[in-house]
Write an enzyme that holds these catalytic residues in place. Structure first.
Site, PDB file in Angstrom:
ATOM      1  N   LYS A 269       8.896 -15.112  26.749  1.00  0.00           N
ATOM      2  CA  LYS A 269       7.853 -15.163  25.701  1.00  0.00           C
ATOM      3  C   LYS A 269       6.624 -15.953  26.185  1.00  0.00           C
ATOM      4  O   LYS A 269       5.594 -15.987  25.527  1.00  0.00           O
ATOM      5  CB  LYS A 269       8.423 -15.764  24.414  1.00  0.00           C
ATOM      6  CG  LYS A 269       9.472 -14.834  23.773  1.00  0.00           C
ATOM      7  CD  LYS A 269      10.049 -15.419  22.490  1.00  0.00           C
ATOM      8  CE  LYS A 269      11.192 -14.615  21.908  1.00  0.00           C
ATOM      9  NZ  LYS A 269      10.767 -13.397  21.193  1.00  0.00           N
TER      10      LYS A 269
ATOM     11  N   LYS B 138       7.882 -18.773  17.797  1.00  0.00           N
ATOM     12  CA  LYS B 138       8.975 -17.853  18.129  1.00  0.00           C
ATOM     13  C   LYS B 138       9.988 -18.663  18.927  1.00  0.00           C
ATOM     14  O   LYS B 138       9.724 -19.809  19.293  1.00  0.00           O
ATOM     15  CB  LYS B 138       8.469 -16.665  18.959  1.00  0.00           C
ATOM     16  CG  LYS B 138       7.540 -17.046  20.126  1.00  0.00           C
ATOM     17  CD  LYS B 138       6.963 -15.827  20.833  1.00  0.00           C
ATOM     18  CE  LYS B 138       5.807 -15.210  20.117  1.00  0.00           C
ATOM     19  NZ  LYS B 138       6.067 -13.907  19.508  1.00  0.00           N
ATOM     20  N   ARG B 139      11.158 -18.080  19.226  1.00  0.00           N
ATOM     21  CA  ARG B 139      12.109 -18.796  20.061  1.00  0.00           C
ATOM     22  C   ARG B 139      11.460 -19.169  21.390  1.00  0.00           C
ATOM     23  O   ARG B 139      10.613 -18.436  21.902  1.00  0.00           O
ATOM     24  CB  ARG B 139      13.355 -17.934  20.302  1.00  0.00           C
ATOM     25  CG  ARG B 139      14.284 -17.857  19.104  1.00  0.00           C
ATOM     26  CD  ARG B 139      14.801 -19.224  18.648  1.00  0.00           C
ATOM     27  NE  ARG B 139      15.767 -19.785  19.560  1.00  0.00           N
ATOM     28  CZ  ARG B 139      17.072 -19.865  19.343  1.00  0.00           C
ATOM     29  NH1 ARG B 139      17.578 -19.420  18.214  1.00  0.00           N
ATOM     30  NH2 ARG B 139      17.883 -20.394  20.223  1.00  0.00           N
TER      31      ARG B 139
ATOM     32  N   HIS C  64      18.392  -3.909  20.981  1.00  0.00           N
ATOM     33  CA  HIS C  64      17.321  -4.871  20.708  1.00  0.00           C
ATOM     34  C   HIS C  64      16.763  -5.554  21.953  1.00  0.00           C
ATOM     35  O   HIS C  64      15.894  -6.410  21.824  1.00  0.00           O
ATOM     36  CB  HIS C  64      17.813  -5.964  19.753  1.00  0.00           C
ATOM     37  CG  HIS C  64      17.908  -5.522  18.327  1.00  0.00           C
ATOM     38  ND1 HIS C  64      16.828  -5.524  17.479  1.00  0.00           N
ATOM     39  CD2 HIS C  64      18.950  -5.033  17.615  1.00  0.00           C
ATOM     40  CE1 HIS C  64      17.201  -5.081  16.289  1.00  0.00           C
ATOM     41  NE2 HIS C  64      18.483  -4.765  16.345  1.00  0.00           N
TER      42      HIS C  64
END
Length: 842
Positions: free
Chosen positions: A575, A569-570, A378
């Site tokens: 990100k 999102k986290r 992942h």
């Protein structure tokens, strides 16, 4: 503008297509009242809202139980191959409404509660989220369980029943504060304890070599108590099981080690054993090498494998044929999928069972293990890859360390045979990393011990083969596969956005819910004025509903006519919430500079949790809230720009914000986001994507046409090239005046006048050691955001692009993903066959 319909009112309008008749409303009311009667305590005759919720949940659960029992009987009679999905995280969210959707009970329940004078939405709001995951990994596992049941696969999810799930996030004076998530405080009506299947799990001790073979002795025992939760498929009467283990101390835990005087302490020490299932580690894409975490990983694996072997031996139904005492046929009947490296211990543990308990040879055991196990990777971020210190293993799991050493010895022999004299390659491919402190590389263990290794988006699977696991790919290219992630359309469309689900069903029928590819039929309506109008209307209603929700829960008033620009999102450097911040500041500065220009109004919403120990992520949240304070209180700006930090982002909040979003921010540095699934949820719900060519964005652009997404920034090869030449943040800072102005405002205390130095660390990181190259994509990102603003001013063209996106979503159903896993990894065939309902004759 008229107030939007509530989901409940809309459900009354939705053409029920015969679904309300599944159960007569009268029967539902009678069952509800029966459960309410038993819910109320003898001395209390006034029901609370929670009593009503429990009565409704138990009424719905009654419909599950018969199907659940019949499904399991069906599996024992048919004896299909079974798949076991092992994951340390299952981010399920709420269960009630999802169950009603999948059993076609929603309209009948709605009518029944209405007739009883209750509001179903209010009752649903009482349910706690099952927050047993951090983010994408755990939510993916939840979508997969839904799809496996909907495709009629004999599947089991196995994990840990954490007493405390992902923490609740409070924002206090702009800072994240964590609170424990006591989700089981009022009990959980969806689970059933199964003490008859309790299993012992061993830790510590030592290894003895005896005449009877190897024995692991003097261990400390912890009991694993299973709790089962039903997982219903979509209208096919299949109900699968998610089994979560809870740690219990055995009755004699530590008592035998104490004299009489130490009895109290011995009983108190039981907590040490039970701590194993106490709390979810709150890290996303970050490895924390704590002993308790390794205990959790081994605990779930050891309990699960005992369960798998027990079930394997007890099938076939009613038969005691000798063959099932022999585990050599295990791979024909069992597939084990490892969701990331967290359950990697399944490989040495299954070897231990086969060698020490079943007395098979090494070669036979290893063949069974490899054919049974498969591994999903992942992440490619180095800090996320698990590497456990040898001395920790030696103490906690001494037998498994011996097995891993032997796996490694044989593996390196094979490498030496294939690549003679290449000692460097042997070093790189070893399961044991030498250096200061010897460590076991869990990803290497997973690859060597599995017959299939997959990434979760095409670009990610290619990166794995080209870089992180290049040596392993060269050795065993046939092992490597891609399985692009997907989401379940039941939760992420039918349940969370019934208005849009109905608009689609009016055009193409409702079979698309179990075959999302049918959405491409919408593309023939892309110029149809009535569809354009209906889709725009649903979006506007969802926005008004979310604006009302924000006002009620966050005390923020926003303009529902503005563009809802959302990044949820986290919080993580990769990100790039910081890139979003730079755009906000740039847009803010532009409005201040030309206040009379006709700007496209935006409400920019950012939400997500930071891992409690991740300082930079917590500073990013503080920066977002600080920018929000400045922007939202500036009279010059008015409601042309608002910045909202969405506190405590979780599944239930996602179900509200995603249907309301206009623009979805998917802006990670190319090559860092393995796939993403939030990007798919937004696309399916009619938001347009602004994003880099990273993760599944690449395939989304391919399906919808790149011209129907707002793509910007470096590609993977550009990032690689920049890594060769070196990234020079200062050059962008000096070349781009608006970037320089924004960075200077952050560092100069413009957003933190009381503490001018508050964000010095962030600026220092951006200027000197930003691994994710925020400045390199800034210029293109700002230009791309201008294109977004321009298109938003033309609602008809905007909505046409939305229809292109929704119509191109078919690939991103988790049903497609799971069908591929089933056929290409597990050797199973999905089926849309409906099994008989409990009240049907068999």
């Amino acid at each position: 503008m008229a107030q939007p319909l509530s989901d409940q009112e809309r459900r009354k309008q939705i053409s029920v297509r015969g679904l309300a008749g599944v159960e007569s409303v009268t029967d539902l009311k009678a069952n509800f009242n029966r459960h309410l009667h038993f819910t109320l305590v003898k001395d209390r005759n006034v029901a609370t809202r929670r009593d009503y919720y429990l009565a409704l949940a138990n009424t719905v659960r009654d419909h599950l139980v018969g199907r659940w029992i019949r499904t399991q009987q069906h599996y024992y009679e048919k004896d299909p191959k079974r798949v076991y999905y092992l994951s340390l995280e299952f981010y399920m969210g709420r269960t009630l409404q999802n169950t009603m959707v999948n059993l076609a009970l929603e309209n009948a329940c709605d009518e029944a509660t209405y007739q009883l004078g209750l509001d179903m939405e209010e009752l649903q709001d009482i349910e706690e989220d099952a927050g047993l995951g951090n983010g994408g990994l755990g939510r993916l596992a939840a979508c997969f369980l839904d799809s496996m049941a909907s495709l009629g696969l004999a599947a089991y999810g196995y994990g840990i029943r954490y007493e405390f799930g992902i923490f609740n996030q409070k924002i206090v004076n702009g800072w994240q504060v964590e609170e424990a998530d006591d989700w089981l405080r009022y009990g959980n009506p969806w689970e059933k304890a199964r003490p008859e299947y309790m299993r012992p799990v061993h830790f510590y001790g030592r290894v003895e070599h005896t005449a009877d073979g190897v024995q692991w002795v003097d261990t400390q025992v912890v009991l694993a108590l299973p709790y089962d939760t039903p997982v219903p498929g979509y209208r096919n009467n299949v109900v699968n099981t998610m089994r979560l283990w809870s740690a219990k101390a055995p009755c004699d835990f530590n008592l035998k080690d104490f004299n009489v005087g130490g009895y109290i302490q011995a009983v108190l020490d039981r907590n040490l054993a039970e701590n194993i299932s106490r709390v979810l580690y709150p890290n996303d894409n970050f490895f924390e090498g704590k002993e308790l975490r390794l205990k959790q990983e081994y605990f779930v694996v050891a309990a699960t494998l005992q369960d798998i072997v027990r079930r394997f031996k007890s099938s076939k139904f009613g038969s005691t044929e000798f063959v099932r005492m022999d585990l050599s046929t295990l791979p024909e009947k069992v597939a084990i999928q490892l969701n990331d490296t967290h359950p990697a211990m399944a490989i040495p543990e299954l070897m231990r069972i086969l060698l020490d308990l079943e007395k098979l040879t090494w070669e036979k055991s290893w063949d069974i293990v490899v054919r049974t196990c498969a591994y999903t990777n992942h992440t490619v971020l180095p800090e996320a890859l698990e590497r456990w210190p040898i001395d920790l293993f030696q103490n906690l799991l001494p037998r498994h360390l011996q097995i891993i050493y032997e796996i490694n010895r044989r593996h390196l022999e094979r490498v030496a045979e294939r690549f003679p004299g290449d000692t460097d390659r042997q070093r790189r491919m070893s399961l044991i990393e030498e250096g200061g402190q010897k460590k076991i590389n869990m990803a290497h263990l997973c690859i060597v011990g599995s017959h299939a290794v997959n990434g979760v988006a095409r670009i990610h699977s290619e990166i794995i083969k080209d870089t992180v696991f290049k040596d392993f790919y060269e050795m065993d290219p046939e092992k490597f596969q891609n399985k692009t992630n997907g989401i379940t359309p039941r939760r992420w469309l039918v349940m969370s956005n019934p208005g849009l689900a109905e608009v689609i069903a009016e055009r193409i029928g409702d079979d698309y819910i179990r075959d999302l590819d049918q959405l491409k039929e919408l593309l023939t309506f892309v110029d149809d004025d009535s569809l354009i109008r209906d889709i725009a209307k649903v979006k506007q209603e969802n926005k008004m509903k979310f604006a009302a929700h924000l006002e009620e829960h966050y005390k923020v008033k926003i303009n529902p006519e503005s563009m809802f620009d959302v990044q949820v999102k986290r919080i993580h450097e990769y990100k790039r919430q910081l890139l979003n911040c730079l755009h906000i500041i740039t847009f803010y500065n532009r409005i201040k500079k030309e206040p009379n220009k006709s700007w496209t109004p935006r409400t920019i919403m950012i939400g997500g949790k930071a891992a409690p120990g991740y300082h930079t992520a917590k500073m990013i949240i503080r920066l977002i809230t600080a920018i929000g304070d400045a922007v939202n209180n500036d009279a010059v700006v008015g409601d042309r720009l608002k910045v909202v930090f969405l506190e405590n982002y979780k599944v239930t909040l996602a179900e509200k914000i995603i249907p309301a979003a206009d623009l979805s921010e998917q802006i990670s540095t190319a090559g860092t986001e393995a796939s993403g699934t939030g990007n798919m949820k937004f696309m399916l719900n009619g938001a347009l994507t602004i994003g880099t060519m990273d993760g599944a964005n690449v395939e989304m652009a391919e399906e919808a046409g790149e011209e129907n997404l707002f793509i910007f920034g470096m590609r993977v090869e550009d990032v690689k090239a920049m890594d060769q030449t070196g990234y020079d943040a200062a050059s962008y800072y000096h070349r781009l005046p608006e970037l320089k102005q924004a960075v200077d405002q952050i560092s100069g205390g413009c957003f933190s006048p009381d503490q001018p130095d508050l964000f010095k660390d962030i600026v220092h990181m951006l200027m000197n050691h930003d691994r994710f190259k925020v400045f390199a994509d800034y210029e293109e990102y700002i230009a791309c955001q201008e294109r977004v603003s321009a298109l938003y001013k033309d609602p008809k063209e905007w909505t046409k692009m939305v229809i292109h996106n929704i119509g191109s979503c078919g690939k991103f159903s988790s049903d497609r993903t799971i069908s591929q896993y089933a056929r290409e990894i597990w050797g199973m065939e999905p089926s849309l066959e409906k099994i008989p309902a409990p009240d049907d004759p068999r």
